[in-house]
Design a protein around this motif. Structure first.
Motif, PDB file in Angstrom:
ATOM      1  N   MET A   1       0.584   8.618  -4.431  1.00  0.00           N
ATOM      2  CA  MET A   1      -0.674   8.095  -4.841  1.00  0.00           C
ATOM      3  C   MET A   1      -0.570   6.569  -4.879  1.00  0.00           C
ATOM      4  O   MET A   1       0.367   6.022  -5.446  1.00  0.00           O
ATOM      5  CB  MET A   1      -0.984   8.647  -6.221  1.00  0.00           C
ATOM      6  CG  MET A   1      -2.218   8.104  -6.753  1.00  0.00           C
ATOM      7  SD  MET A   1      -2.634   9.035  -8.207  1.00  0.00           S
ATOM      8  CE  MET A   1      -3.039   7.754  -9.228  1.00  0.00           C
ATOM      9  N   GLN A   2      -1.602   5.912  -4.313  1.00  0.00           N
ATOM     10  CA  GLN A   2      -1.641   4.449  -4.288  1.00  0.00           C
ATOM     11  C   GLN A   2      -2.409   3.953  -5.473  1.00  0.00           C
ATOM     12  O   GLN A   2      -3.504   4.435  -5.777  1.00  0.00           O
ATOM     13  CB  GLN A   2      -2.351   3.972  -3.012  1.00  0.00           C
ATOM     14  CG  GLN A   2      -1.411   3.677  -1.913  1.00  0.00           C
ATOM     15  CD  GLN A   2      -2.175   3.034  -0.760  1.00  0.00           C
ATOM     16  OE1 GLN A   2      -3.362   3.177  -0.664  1.00  0.00           O
ATOM     17  NE2 GLN A   2      -1.446   2.360   0.079  1.00  0.00           N
ATOM     18  N   LEU A   3      -1.846   2.977  -6.124  1.00  0.00           N
ATOM     19  CA  LEU A   3      -2.534   2.415  -7.263  1.00  0.00           C
ATOM     20  C   LEU A   3      -3.548   1.341  -6.853  1.00  0.00           C
ATOM     21  O   LEU A   3      -4.552   1.154  -7.523  1.00  0.00           O
ATOM     22  CB  LEU A   3      -1.522   1.808  -8.241  1.00  0.00           C
ATOM     23  CG  LEU A   3      -0.533   2.809  -8.845  1.00  0.00           C
ATOM     24  CD1 LEU A   3       0.498   2.088  -9.681  1.00  0.00           C
ATOM     25  CD2 LEU A   3      -1.264   3.833  -9.669  1.00  0.00           C
ATOM     26  N   VAL A   4      -3.240   0.635  -5.769  1.00  0.00           N
ATOM     27  CA  VAL A   4      -4.135  -0.429  -5.306  1.00  0.00           C
ATOM     28  C   VAL A   4      -4.620  -0.062  -3.908  1.00  0.00           C
ATOM     29  O   VAL A   4      -3.844   0.323  -3.049  1.00  0.00           O
ATOM     30  CB  VAL A   4      -3.389  -1.778  -5.278  1.00  0.00           C
ATOM     31  CG1 VAL A   4      -4.282  -2.892  -4.807  1.00  0.00           C
ATOM     32  CG2 VAL A   4      -2.809  -2.087  -6.635  1.00  0.00           C
ATOM     33  N   GLU A   5      -5.889  -0.169  -3.746  1.00  0.00           N
ATOM     34  CA  GLU A   5      -6.443   0.103  -2.420  1.00  0.00           C
ATOM     35  C   GLU A   5      -6.173  -1.091  -1.509  1.00  0.00           C
ATOM     36  O   GLU A   5      -6.288  -2.239  -1.922  1.00  0.00           O
ATOM     37  CB  GLU A   5      -7.956   0.327  -2.520  1.00  0.00           C
ATOM     38  CG  GLU A   5      -8.302   1.628  -3.171  1.00  0.00           C
ATOM     39  CD  GLU A   5      -9.789   1.890  -3.099  1.00  0.00           C
ATOM     40  OE1 GLU A   5     -10.429   1.407  -2.152  1.00  0.00           O
ATOM     41  OE2 GLU A   5     -10.278   2.550  -3.996  1.00  0.00           O
TER      42      GLU A   5
END
Length: 134
Positions: free
Chosen positions: A1-5
């Motif tokens: 999962m990415q925290l920052v797009e």
């Protein structure tokens, strides 16, 4: 999962100011280094200085005046009559000279008329301080 797009990719803008500066510098460089010639001069190929002196009949000397009249053999003739007289004597080469007041247009017209009838004209530019030797 990415925290920052991730940022969307956007094109980098092209900066025109440095490009205009470079073009301007090139323009100034070529303007300063180019050789500007006067528009009123006509460059001619002068082959008379390097030719060896040979025996035989000398070439006719033609003197173009400011009014378009040409002096030859002690006579002053219009250009059309001169061409007819040269062709009657089967002359194929002449030495062409001009007076100090002969215009470029008159000289060019005489030179091209002689060239059209296959008469080779040799012309030597005189320096303002030099005298013409016969």
């Amino acid at each position: 999962m990415q925290l920052v797009e991730p940022r969307p990719a956007r094109p980098l803008p092209i900066r025109i100011t440095p490009l205009i500066d470079v073009v301007f510098i090139l323009l100034v460089f070529f303007m300063l280094t180019s050789r500007l010639l006067p528009v009123g001069l006509l460059e001619l190929d002068n082959r008379t200085s390097g030719t060896p002196v040979t025996g035989g009949t000398p070439l006719p000397q033609l003197l173009v005046g400011p009014d378009g009249q040409v002096s030859w053999d002690g006579r002053t003739l219009p250009l059309a009559e001169l061409v007819a007289a040269l062709q009657a004597k089967q002359v194929t080469e002449v030495n062409l000279a001009t007076t100090a007041t002969t215009g470029l247009g008159v000289f060019t017209r005489t030179l091209s008329t002689l060239d059209q009838v296959d008469i080779a004209a040799h012309w030597q530019r005189q320096n303002p301080g030099s005298r013409q030797h016969d």
